[in-house]
Design an enzyme around this catalytic site. Sequence first.
Site, PDB file in Angstrom:
ATOM      1  N   CYS A 260       5.454   1.302  -1.664  1.00 27.44           N
ATOM      2  CA  CYS A 260       4.184   0.906  -1.889  1.00 27.44           C
ATOM      3  C   CYS A 260       3.466   0.995  -0.716  1.00 27.44           C
ATOM      4  CB  CYS A 260       4.137  -0.601  -2.256  1.00 27.44           C
ATOM      5  SG  CYS A 260       4.814  -1.089  -3.922  1.00 27.44           S
ATOM      6  N   ILE A 261       3.967   0.261   0.687  1.00 30.93           N
ATOM      7  CA  ILE A 261       3.180   0.054   1.751  1.00 30.93           C
ATOM      8  C   ILE A 261       2.742   1.555   2.376  1.00 30.93           C
ATOM      9  CG2 ILE A 261       2.951  -1.336   3.719  1.00 30.93           C
ATOM     10  CD1 ILE A 261       3.345  -2.913   1.413  1.00 30.93           C
TER      11      ILE A 261
END
Length: 428
Positions: A260-261
């Site tokens: 994600c990040i």
Amino acid sequence: MKIAVVGLGYVGLPLSLQFARSCVSVMGLDVDAKKVQLLNNGQSYIKHIEASAIAELVGSGKFSASTEFSRIKEVEAVIICVPTPLTKNREPDISFVLETGRTIAPYLSKGALVILESTTYPGTTDTDLRAVLEAGSGMKAGLDFHLAFSPEREDPANRESNIKSIPKVVGGYTLACLDRATALYGKAIEKLVPVSSCRVAEATKLLENIFRSVNIALVNELKLVYAAMGIDIWEVIEAASTKPFGFTPFYPGPGLGGHCIPIDPFYLTWKAREYGQHTRFIELAGEINTRMPEHVVHRVADALNVQGKAVKGSRILVLGIAYKPDVDDERESPSYALMNLLSECGAEVQYYDPYVPVIKLTREHSQWAGKKSVQWDCATIESFDLALIATNHSCVNYQELADWARSIVDTRNAMSGIHVRPSKVWKA
Ligand SMILES: NC(=O)c1ccc[n+]([C@@H]2O[C@H](COP(=O)([O-])OP(=O)(O)OC[C@H]3O[C@@H](n4cnc5c(N)ncnc54)[C@H](O)[C@@H]3O)[C@@H](O)[C@H]2O)c1
């Protein structure tokens, strides 16, 4: 009620199980026949998902998996949880979402509900996905079928957190779409957060991930600034965390990892350009976070230098391949960047990770595929010139590491509270 969940990975599988537990019949669809077979045999391929939970739901007939996408015609709702990576040029790759849309469209029944859960830029659901669904089904979203977006919030390895009690944001293409989507999630999730559109729901997920990326970059930068002043960032964060309001702790590390990040913020960067907007916080955070592995390698060089050694020719053990503690997920892990940089400098690099016994073949790190974790014993650990803690799995015995390793570079503050000669540990 019967639904389909498309993409049975870290998001789709736990979601399927939660619906199945809530008395909704779930058909999991995936292009990976091996996963489908494992699941139908009641086996798990994700460390924090118990095989027994899968076996029980398969046994009760509430959950089954398939590669037969034509079976979409059997269901009232489809939830899409396929990957949304970046291309080589770091642009959004929504091809998996569109491919799924094209595959399911001909089998959608009138009145069906389609929900996208994959993280993406605002506009994907009501523009890109809607277009392929309408073209392939000959129906109109909002009139003949319902369409919604609801982002996933997963906290792998956090035993306190479970999908049922994590509030879920939902946005619909129309009000009726929103009603249908909240009615469905309401069967399995305790608290829903309806928002005014798919785009607001898509933007909410991006804000959550950008918030993390920017704050991690902030502490990574402060780590360098404070280190130059002889101040330990970890002690500072611990002290600041005692403030009962207005402060949320974030921790520095060797760089960003996970699905994600490091990826999602750049979906917004790309989309913002279409509107003549710049995402300077995202770019700056990306720049700082992606430089962290270089900083760590400099610290490794400093620590070896004290032993009269160069990186070239040294034997270095990287502790932790997974991107965060206590998970087996090594996607985008900064450990790979560290291993690449160290081996480019001529080091002999090995790793230890009980959750990643062997590195799987992926497009990004094919050079490490097949490499196996070393054993955890005194003779093995002391045979290395340096141990580099990239991920602080809680099952690792850090006292043994302190006793056995010649030198330790610690990017996670894992050696805090461990009895060790201070000059042996280098924070990075
Ligand atoms: N992993 C997380 O913690 C997390 C958290 C929030 C959001 N997300 C988002 O959720 C989405 C899925 O992520 P994930 O971590 O579950 O990915 P994953 O790689 O674990 O799982 C994706 C699954 O989709 C399957 N798949 C790929 N193409 C397909 C297709 N065309 N049709 C059917 N199945 C297909 C793959 O075989 C795989 O099983 C991504 O958009 C991600 O950004 C992930």
